[in-house]
Scaffold this motif. Structure first.
Motif, PDB file in Angstrom:
ATOM      1  N   ASP A   1       0.806  -1.228   0.000  1.00 31.66           N
ATOM      2  CA  ASP A   1       0.000   0.000   0.000  1.00 31.66           C
ATOM      3  C   ASP A   1       0.840   1.279   0.000  1.00 31.66           C
ATOM      4  N   GLY A   2       1.957   1.266  -0.727  1.00 31.66           N
ATOM      5  CA  GLY A   2       2.785   2.470  -0.834  1.00 31.66           C
ATOM      6  C   GLY A   2       3.654   2.751   0.372  1.00 31.66           C
ATOM      7  N   ARG A   3       3.752   1.778   1.275  1.00 31.29           N
ATOM      8  CA  ARG A   3       4.593   1.945   2.469  1.00 31.29           C
ATOM      9  C   ARG A   3       5.602   0.805   2.543  1.00 31.29           C
TER      10      ARG A   3
ATOM     11  N   VAL B   1      21.218   5.158  12.058  1.00 34.73           N
ATOM     12  CA  VAL B   1      21.009   4.214  10.958  1.00 34.73           C
ATOM     13  C   VAL B   1      19.549   4.251  10.514  1.00 34.73           C
ATOM     14  N   GLN B   2      18.624   4.238  11.467  1.00 34.98           N
ATOM     15  CA  GLN B   2      17.201   4.280  11.130  1.00 34.98           C
ATOM     16  C   GLN B   2      16.869   5.509  10.291  1.00 34.98           C
ATOM     17  N   GLU B   3      17.350   6.662  10.716  1.00 36.94           N
ATOM     18  CA  GLU B   3      17.052   7.906  10.009  1.00 36.94           C
ATOM     19  C   GLU B   3      17.619   7.901   8.597  1.00 36.94           C
ATOM     20  N   ARG B   4      18.880   7.478   8.458  1.00 34.69           N
ATOM     21  CA  ARG B   4      19.527   7.499   7.145  1.00 34.69           C
ATOM     22  C   ARG B   4      18.914   6.496   6.182  1.00 34.69           C
ATOM     23  N   VAL B   5      18.595   5.311   6.685  1.00 31.15           N
ATOM     24  CA  VAL B   5      17.983   4.290   5.828  1.00 31.15           C
ATOM     25  C   VAL B   5      16.600   4.747   5.381  1.00 31.15           C
ATOM     26  N   ALA B   6      15.807   5.276   6.300  1.00 31.53           N
ATOM     27  CA  ALA B   6      14.458   5.739   5.955  1.00 31.53           C
ATOM     28  C   ALA B   6      14.521   6.840   4.904  1.00 31.53           C
ATOM     29  N   GLU B   7      15.422   7.780   5.072  1.00 32.44           N
ATOM     30  CA  GLU B   7      15.549   8.879   4.116  1.00 32.44           C
ATOM     31  C   GLU B   7      15.981   8.372   2.743  1.00 32.44           C
ATOM     32  N   ALA B   8      17.006   7.522   2.710  1.00 38.42           N
ATOM     33  CA  ALA B   8      17.518   7.020   1.429  1.00 38.42           C
ATOM     34  C   ALA B   8      16.489   6.154   0.717  1.00 38.42           C
ATOM     35  N   LEU B   9      15.836   5.264   1.442  1.00 43.45           N
ATOM     36  CA  LEU B   9      14.844   4.396   0.813  1.00 43.45           C
ATOM     37  C   LEU B   9      13.656   5.199   0.300  1.00 43.45           C
TER      38      LEU B   9
ATOM     39  N   VAL C   1      14.756   6.991  -2.964  1.00 40.06           N
ATOM     40  CA  VAL C   1      14.985   6.088  -4.094  1.00 40.06           C
ATOM     41  C   VAL C   1      13.691   5.441  -4.578  1.00 40.06           C
ATOM     42  N   SER C   2      12.836   5.053  -3.642  1.00 34.76           N
ATOM     43  CA  SER C   2      11.654   4.280  -4.010  1.00 34.76           C
ATOM     44  C   SER C   2      10.380   5.099  -4.154  1.00 34.76           C
ATOM     45  N   GLY C   3      10.335   6.249  -3.505  1.00 35.93           N
ATOM     46  CA  GLY C   3       9.116   7.036  -3.496  1.00 35.93           C
ATOM     47  C   GLY C   3       8.075   6.510  -2.517  1.00 35.93           C
ATOM     48  N   LEU C   4       8.432   5.484  -1.751  1.00 40.05           N
ATOM     49  CA  LEU C   4       7.519   4.910  -0.776  1.00 40.05           C
ATOM     50  C   LEU C   4       7.626   5.647   0.557  1.00 40.05           C
ATOM     51  N   GLU C   5       6.540   5.626   1.312  1.00 39.81           N
ATOM     52  CA  GLU C   5       6.589   6.127   2.679  1.00 39.81           C
ATOM     53  C   GLU C   5       7.220   5.022   3.523  1.00 39.81           C
ATOM     54  N   VAL C   6       8.279   5.336   4.243  1.00 45.28           N
ATOM     55  CA  VAL C   6       8.945   4.339   5.080  1.00 45.28           C
ATOM     56  C   VAL C   6       8.275   4.352   6.445  1.00 45.28           C
TER      57      VAL C   6
END
Length: 70
Positions: A19-21, A43-51, A54-59
């Motif tokens: 569902d876009g997440r 790590v959580q912040e950087r991974v969420a931002e990068a993903l 790149v993907s356009g998904l809400e993390v």
């Protein structure tokens, strides 16, 4: 994040999406002597931002498991 590494690159990252997440789970190794809660949060912040970029998904969630301190 400096000093943090994937434990086993092919099996240490899981990404699921619906569902876009997206949700991510990481197994990491960290250097001895570092403040682990701050390291995991970074790590959580950087991974969420990068993903998200790149993907356009809400993390929705980034779970970090520190499996090894070396």
């Amino acid at each position: 994040v400096d000093g943090v590494r994937l434990r086993k690159p092919r099996r240490s990252v899981e990404i699921s999406q619906a569902d876009g997440r997206a949700s991510v789970s990481l197994e990491l190794g960290a250097p001895h002597g570092e403040p682990l809660p701050e390291l995991a949060r970074s790590v959580q912040e950087r991974v969420a931002e990068a993903l998200g970029q790149v993907s356009g998904l809400e993390v929705e969630r980034v779970d970090v498991v520190l499996e090894e301190v070396a």
